[in-house]
Design an enzyme around this catalytic site. Sequence first.
Site, mmCIF file in Angstrom:
data_model
loop_
_atom_site.group_PDB
_atom_site.id
_atom_site.type_symbol
_atom_site.label_atom_id
_atom_site.label_comp_id
_atom_site.label_asym_id
_atom_site.label_seq_id
_atom_site.Cartn_x
_atom_site.Cartn_y
_atom_site.Cartn_z
ATOM 1 N N CYS A 135 10.460 -59.263 25.636
ATOM 2 C CA CYS A 135 11.769 -59.495 26.260
ATOM 3 C C CYS A 135 11.632 -60.484 27.425
ATOM 4 C CB CYS A 135 12.334 -58.163 26.756
ATOM 5 S SG CYS A 135 13.893 -58.329 27.626
ATOM 6 N N CYS A 138 13.803 -59.583 30.530
ATOM 7 C CA CYS A 138 13.275 -58.457 31.319
ATOM 8 C C CYS A 138 12.043 -58.885 32.116
ATOM 9 C CB CYS A 138 12.842 -57.291 30.433
ATOM 10 S SG CYS A 138 13.867 -56.935 29.035
ATOM 11 N N ASP A 139 11.127 -59.616 31.480
ATOM 12 C CA ASP A 139 9.802 -59.811 32.064
ATOM 13 C C ASP A 139 9.495 -61.240 32.527
ATOM 14 O OD1 ASP A 139 9.255 -57.139 31.553
ATOM 15 O OD2 ASP A 139 8.491 -57.555 29.547
#
Length: 309
Positions: A135, A138-139
């Site tokens: 992701c 997200c990261d």
Amino acid sequence: MAEDSYDLIIAGGGPAGLSAGIYAKRAALNTVLIEKSVVGGQVAITKGVENYPGFIEIEGFDLCNKFLEHAKSYDLEIVNKKIEAIEPDIEHHRVRLADGTLLKANAVIIATGGTARKLEVEGEEENFGKGVSYCATCDGFFFRGKTVAVVGGGDTALEDALYLAKITSKVYLIHRRDEFRGSRILQQRVFADPNIEIIFDTVVRSIDSDDDGVKGLSLENVKKGKLSALEVEGVFIFVGFSPNNGLVPAGIKKNRTGYVITDEKCETAIPGIFAIGDIRQKYANQIVLAAADGCTAALAAAHYVETRT
Ligand code: NAP
């Protein structure tokens, strides 16, 4: 189980299902949420969440616990069991559990989420959260100014390579063929981005690491059989995402990639059966959108139940 007949059964305990549980209990629906494994779904295994409004940064596991705490404050019944089948019917829908229990409900919300496909190479599983990610939104932030690799050739890989190219120092885009599957417009942008270096005809043989996490990749050119090593601090794997649609009854429309098609109330083609979160066809898959789906479906389910009882 407290009973064998409910107003509403929620299948799946990720952010979508828990949010639906909160709204359903507030609407005084007799509700049970059934989850086969860990409550929280994919978020429970996500490192840091930095885009859920109200939390500048929170561990995925902690955010899930907050959802759970909130749901429990309304005495939502949560049962840890596997669902075998959801069987639609005119009078009541039926939910059959793997242990043989048969439950009835006026409405059912399917919130079973999805699963990122894995590369299934050495070093992938053990480095998840230590340089291996599925992701970028997200990261990606954790890799600011670093060199990363993106694996895949579909829309997700191209879109996320472009996103990562803005925040990292360099993106290697590794694809197993010499032609991308993703859309032409994204391909044009990828080819034009000076921060993206494309490596075609190449597969990842292993993800190499030390105690601090990912250090590089061992690659193989599938046309020449040539092996090489690539130094990167992160690898983002986008080789497909599958909605967990095994419980979706026949008669419910899905798109060609298996996502459930609903109306704006998150209701499927079968009245009283709703689909929410990552299993539902929509613009983006994000925690906040899953929670929003839960709200929509529970309010719509409450209205549906009212009109039947
Ligand atoms: P996808 O289209 O299925 O692409 C997966 C990619 O991973 C393909 O390029 C495939 O290679 C590669 N791949 C699969 N298994 C692999 C393996 N074991 N090793 C190496 N490479 C592997 O998946 P997606 O990109 O997640 O997209 C899913 C769906 O969502 C698509 O329909 C896509 O159009 C849609 N989507 C749309 C948008 C958008 O419209 N903005 C954004 C994201 C996703 P091959 O090409 O060789 O098969």
